[in-house]
Design an enzyme around this catalytic site. Structure first.
Site, short mmCIF file in Angstrom:
data_model
loop_
_atom_site.label_atom_id
_atom_site.label_comp_id
_atom_site.label_asym_id
_atom_site.label_seq_id
_atom_site.Cartn_x
_atom_site.Cartn_y
_atom_site.Cartn_z
N HIS A 53 0.85 -1.19 0.00
CA HIS A 53 0.00 0.00 0.00
C HIS A 53 0.89 1.23 0.00
CE1 HIS A 53 -3.76 -2.12 1.87
NE2 HIS A 53 -3.19 -2.84 0.92
N GLU A 55 0.99 3.79 1.95
CA GLU A 55 1.52 4.14 3.27
C GLU A 55 2.67 3.22 3.67
OE1 GLU A 55 -2.97 5.06 3.37
OE2 GLU A 55 -1.67 3.49 2.57
N CYS A 83 -5.98 1.99 5.82
CA CYS A 83 -6.65 0.75 6.22
C CYS A 83 -6.07 0.33 7.59
CB CYS A 83 -6.41 -0.34 5.18
SG CYS A 83 -4.71 -0.98 5.17
N CYS A 86 -2.26 -0.38 7.51
CA CYS A 86 -1.44 0.82 7.38
C CYS A 86 -1.50 1.69 8.63
CB CYS A 86 -1.89 1.62 6.16
SG CYS A 86 -1.53 0.77 4.59
#
Length: 157
Positions: A53, A55, A83, A86
Site C-alpha cells: 500500500h 503508506e 486501512c 497501514c
C-alpha cells in the site's frame, strides 16, 4: 515548515503517477520538520504484494532515509484513509499526525475489499497517540478514484 496541504499535493501527484503506471489510486507523503522523507504510490499489482500500500511503501522509504524505524514528529498525508494494516504501521512508526483525503468508504464504493474499521476508531480503540485529521483536500482525493476508473486496466483488489 511544510504545510499539510502541500504534502497532500505531493501525495496526489504521486498517486496520479501510480494510476498512469497501472496501479490503484492511492498516494502517500511523509515529512518531518521541513524535510520530505518519502512520497510513494500503491504498488500492490506491480510488486505482486498485497502489503504494498502507499503508506507501507512510504514508511519503508522514509525509515530508510531517516535511518530509524521510528518517525516521531513526522507528518503523513495520504490520499485515502489508512486501512487497519497501514494505520497500525503508522502507529508503530510513532508518526505524529496523519492527514487523509478520501475515506475508507470511498475506496469500498470503488470496489476495494476494505474492512469496516476506520482509522479514527482504530486509533481510539487501541489507545494510539497518532492524531488523525480527515478530509484534507477530500474532493481532489475522491476524484482520484474516477481518474483510476477511467483507466482500461483499473481493477480493485
Amino acid at each position: 515548515m511544510l504545510q499539510p496541504a502541500d504534502l497532500m499535493h505531493l501525495a496526489i501527484k504521486k498517486c496520479r503517477e501510480g494510476i498512469e503506471a497501472g496501479q490503484s489510486p492511492f498516494g502517500c507523503a511523509i515529512a518531518r520538520e521541513s524535510e520530505v522523507l518519502a512520497v510513494c504510490h500503491n504498488s500492490v499489482r506491480a510488486d505482486i504484494d498485497v502489503t504494498a500500500h502507499a503508506e507501507i511503501n512510504c514508511l519503508r522509504e522514509a525509515c530508510k532515509k531517516a535511518g530509524d524505524i521510528l518517525l516521531e514528529s513526522a507528518v503523513v498525508a495520504t490520499t485515502c484513509e489508512p486501512c487497519p494494516m497501514c494505520m497500525a504501521a503508522l502507529h508503530w512508526a510513532r508518526v505524529e499526525v496523519v492527514y487523509f483525503g478520501a475515506a475508507i468508504s470511498d475506496a469500498k464504493a470503488a470496489g476495494f475489499n476494505e474492512l469496516d474499521l476506520n482509522a479514527e476508531a482504530l486509533v481510539r480503540t487501541a489507545g494510539s497517540r497518532v492524531r488523525i485529521v480527515p478530509s484534507l483536500l477530500a474532493d481532489e482525493c475522491q476524484a482520484l478514484f474516477e481518474e483510476w476508473r477511467s483507466q482500461e486496466n483499473a481493477q480493485p483488489y
